[in-house]
Design an enzyme around this catalytic site. Structure first.
Site, PDB file in Angstrom:
ATOM      1  CG  ASP A 222      -1.814   1.178   1.346  1.00  0.00           C
ATOM      2  OD1 ASP A 222      -2.738   1.258   0.513  1.00  0.00           O
ATOM      3  OD2 ASP A 222      -1.607   2.035   2.230  1.00  0.00           O
ATOM      4  CD  GLU A 248      -1.977   2.193  -4.213  1.00  0.00           C
ATOM      5  OE1 GLU A 248      -3.012   2.815  -4.472  1.00  0.00           O
ATOM      6  OE2 GLU A 248      -1.171   2.579  -3.347  1.00  0.00           O
TER       7      GLU A 248
HETATM    8  C1  LM2 Z   1      -3.959   3.711  -0.428  1.00  0.00           C
HETATM    9  N1  LM2 Z   1      -3.109   3.449  -1.327  1.00  0.00           N
HETATM   10  O1  LM2 Z   1      -1.971   4.065  -1.451  1.00  0.00           O
HETATM   11  C2  LM2 Z   1      -5.246   2.990  -0.340  1.00  0.00           C
HETATM   12  O2  LM2 Z   1      -5.521   2.273  -1.543  1.00  0.00           O
HETATM   13  C3  LM2 Z   1      -6.303   3.999  -0.007  1.00  0.00           C
HETATM   14  O3  LM2 Z   1      -7.578   3.382  -0.026  1.00  0.00           O
HETATM   15  C4  LM2 Z   1      -5.982   4.607   1.354  1.00  0.00           C
HETATM   16  O4  LM2 Z   1      -6.927   5.640   1.673  1.00  0.00           O
HETATM   17  C5  LM2 Z   1      -4.623   5.287   1.329  1.00  0.00           C
HETATM   18  N2  LM2 Z   1      -3.666   4.704   0.432  1.00  0.00           N
HETATM   19  C6  LM2 Z   1      -4.009   5.252   2.720  1.00  0.00           C
HETATM   20  O5  LM2 Z   1      -3.624   3.932   3.053  1.00  0.00           O
HETATM   21  C7  LM2 Z   1      -8.050   5.217   2.415  1.00  0.00           C
HETATM   22  C8  LM2 Z   1      -9.229   6.124   2.099  1.00  0.00           C
HETATM   23  C9  LM2 Z   1      -9.020   7.503   2.681  1.00  0.00           C
HETATM   24  C10 LM2 Z   1      -8.792   7.368   4.181  1.00  0.00           C
HETATM   25  C11 LM2 Z   1      -7.496   6.556   4.346  1.00  0.00           C
HETATM   26  C12 LM2 Z   1      -7.079   6.389   5.794  1.00  0.00           C
HETATM   27  O6  LM2 Z   1      -9.358   6.228   0.670  1.00  0.00           O
HETATM   28  O7  LM2 Z   1     -10.210   8.260   2.464  1.00  0.00           O
HETATM   29  O8  LM2 Z   1      -8.636   8.641   4.749  1.00  0.00           O
HETATM   30  O9  LM2 Z   1      -7.717   5.240   3.801  1.00  0.00           O
HETATM   31  O10 LM2 Z   1      -8.047   5.700   6.532  1.00  0.00           O
HETATM   32  C13 LM2 Z   1      -9.469   8.918   5.869  1.00  0.00           C
HETATM   33  C14 LM2 Z   1     -10.471  10.052   5.549  1.00  0.00           C
HETATM   34  C15 LM2 Z   1      -9.695  11.313   5.198  1.00  0.00           C
HETATM   35  C16 LM2 Z   1      -8.764  11.711   6.340  1.00  0.00           C
HETATM   36  C17 LM2 Z   1      -7.869  10.515   6.702  1.00  0.00           C
HETATM   37  C18 LM2 Z   1      -7.034  10.797   7.941  1.00  0.00           C
HETATM   38  O11 LM2 Z   1     -11.295   9.657   4.463  1.00  0.00           O
HETATM   39  O12 LM2 Z   1     -10.655  12.368   4.963  1.00  0.00           O
HETATM   40  O13 LM2 Z   1      -7.926  12.772   5.888  1.00  0.00           O
HETATM   41  O14 LM2 Z   1      -8.655   9.347   6.982  1.00  0.00           O
HETATM   42  O15 LM2 Z   1      -7.835  11.065   9.051  1.00  0.00           O
HETATM   43  C19 LM2 Z   1      -7.882  13.943   6.690  1.00  0.00           C
END
Ligand code: LM2
Ligand code: CA
Length: 493
Positions: A222, A248
């Protein structure tokens, strides 16, 4: 690092009355570049078809593995297996708080049971490894009770183990063209591990090795782009040689996937998925499907082709289940083409970015595949695209055509076709109307079975939809929004 393990364990796959011999697959370590013309007509590695079972819990994957094996799927990508922050959203699993395995996807025992079951079925488990970062919340209690702070995880990491990039006002990545920021600052405010430190390398290695000890075959790395390649390499080099590594690396900005694949690892080719989206959605198939498009991609041998993943179905940079017909046809096209190691994507329907179907205690519900029409899913229904008959049949097509090259292209507005050597032909019509012209297949005359639209190809040799190739090798016409996939191995008369 290759897929050798998959070849060794899969052996021959019995599908109904058919025996697909995997011994005809690419020999280990064979480099496509020796064969030449790789940029124009990449050769097939299709015997290594995988599927991402996004947010499937361990028990549900366990139950699915025999079916995956029977369809010819040889590896499954799971969502991240480790303890994570609490919360209802699916993306909590991308915020690790310890390397314990109790999570919303199941218990340690269920994880072990899944790996054993899949391995016995001949399906490799690829675990999503979140090793760039930990969590973003200032402090909290994890899914399994771990008390943590953003920069402090008991028995694991302390403040010094994290980067403090001091390159931006809030220490978060702001400029994706700046390599130092991309690597050392925080992605989305997630505390950023310093992979240059001995303690961090040691703890990550221990975690990955513990998964290998349970029988996991490899990892999706990741956010690979957000780690220094040499430092990541030090970690991966300490693992056994046969480990499968899939990086990735979302292209754009200062770093590209090529920079991560130079030791035989694989990487997803986002360009392939985006290009499929462009020409399936806009219909600009005649220009986009130019053979020269291969030249811009990662080498076939080191790439994973895909139509959608969990990020791109949300940011809409690729097709998704929301366009079921196009998704189905694009998946069929990927399986008919010869580029890369195809990865199927299997997901659930949602109307909110964060949503995942949960049961008690924030655990993900067991998967129940939704039958019925493909265009009317309710949020929370599991779509199970990998079970669609068109897809399982096209997996069969990819095995039957094995290494036959793509040739003899047909391109017209919303019409795209090619032969597979002199053994088979594939054609897709994206128009809202039938296409009536004659198309040269290069095949001998006969009545062929259409893999794409025949029922239950796997359970019997009966063929419900036939295609006539005339004495001059042509077929006439193709219905709207469908595909024709024929090969000499399925001639009816
Ligand atoms: C990835 N690949 O490099 C994953 O495929 C992706 O799905 C991950 O994001 C990202 N990297 C981090 O591992 C997901 C999701 C985000 C989420 C993060 C962390 O797409 O939306 O972020 O996981 O859980 C969330 C909130 C975002 C916030 C963050 C930190 O949606 O709004 O940002 O947590 O609190 C301030
Ligand atoms: Ca980083």
């Amino acid at each position: 690092m290759t897929f050798s393990r998959a070849f060794k364990t899969a052996g021959g796959l019995a599908i109904g009355s058919l025996l697909i011999s995997l011994s005809a697959c690419i020999p280990e370590n064979q480099d496509e570049t020796e064969i030449g013309l790789v940029a124009q007509t990449p050769l097939s590695h299709q015997s290594n078809i995988g599927v991402q079972l996004f947010m499937w819990n361990w028990e549900s994957i366990s139950k699915e593995c025999q079916l995956l094996a029977d369809t010819g799927i040889s590896w499954v990508l799971t969502s991240p297996p480790q303890e994570h922050i609490r919360g209802d959203a699916w993306w909590t699993v991308y915020q690790p708080v310890s390397y314990g395995l109790n999570s919303k996807l199941g218990t340690t025992e269920q994880f072990e049971e899944m790996v054993d079951t899949c391995n016995s079925a001949g399906v490799d488990v690829i675990a999503d490894a979140v090793i760039n970062h930990m969590s973003a919340s200032s402090n909290g209690t994890g899914f399994d009770g771990t008390q943590y702070e953003k920069y402090s995880y008991p028995g694991l990491y302390q403040r010094d183990d994290f980067h403090n990039c001091q390159l931006t006002s809030n220490n978060q990545i702001q400029n994706f063209n700046d390599v130092a920021q991309v690597r050392d600052c925080e992605l989305l405010g997630l505390s950023d591990l310093d992979q240059g430190r001995e303690n961090v390398q040691g703890k990550i290695t221990e975690y990955l090795q513990s998964l290998l000890d349970k029988g996991v075959a490899g990892f999706r790395i990741d956010a690979a782009k957000h780690m220094s390649e040499p430092e990541l390499r030090q970690i991966l080099d300490s693992l056994p040689d046969e480990v499968i590594v899939m990086h990735e690396v979302i292209p754009g900005g200062a770093l590209q996937p090529e920079q991560y694949t130079n030791t035989g690892d694989l990487a997803w080719e986002f360009g392939y998925a985006e290009n499929m989206n462009a020409f399936f959605d806009s219909g600009l198939i005649s220009t986009a499907a130019n053979a020269s498009r291969w030249g811009e991609y990662l080498k076939s041998v080191e790439s994973i082709g895909f139509i959608s993943n969990h990020d791109t179905e949300r940011n809409r940079s690729t097709l998704s289940y929301r366009q079921p017909k196009l998704f189905e046809l694009a998946t069929a096209t990927m399986l008919a083409e010869t580029y890369g190691h195809p990865m199927l994507y299997s997901s659930y329907s949602f109307d909110d970015f964060d949503f995942v179907p949960l049961g008690p205690g924030e655990s993900v519900q067991d998967v129940v595949c939704q039958d019925g029409p493909k265009d009317s899913y309710q949020a929370g229904q599991w779509i199970c695209q990998h079970r669609w008959t068109t897809t399982t049949n096209m997996i069969q097509f990819s095995f039957d055509l094995d290494r036959e090259p793509m040739e003899n292209w047909k391109r017209d507005r919303k019409i795209y076709g090619f032969s597979r050597g002199s053994e088979g032909y594939f054609l897709v019509n994206l128009r809202d109307e039938p296409y009536d012209e004659e198309i040269q297949t290069g095949l001998p005359p006969g009545v062929y079975c259409n893999y794409f639209s025949s029922e239950l190809l796997h359970e019997s040799t009966e063929c419900s939809e036939q295609v006539v190739v005339e004495s001059d090798g042509t077929i006439t016409g193709i219905e709207s929004l469908t595909a024709i996939a024929i090969s000499k191995q399925r001639v009816m008369e």
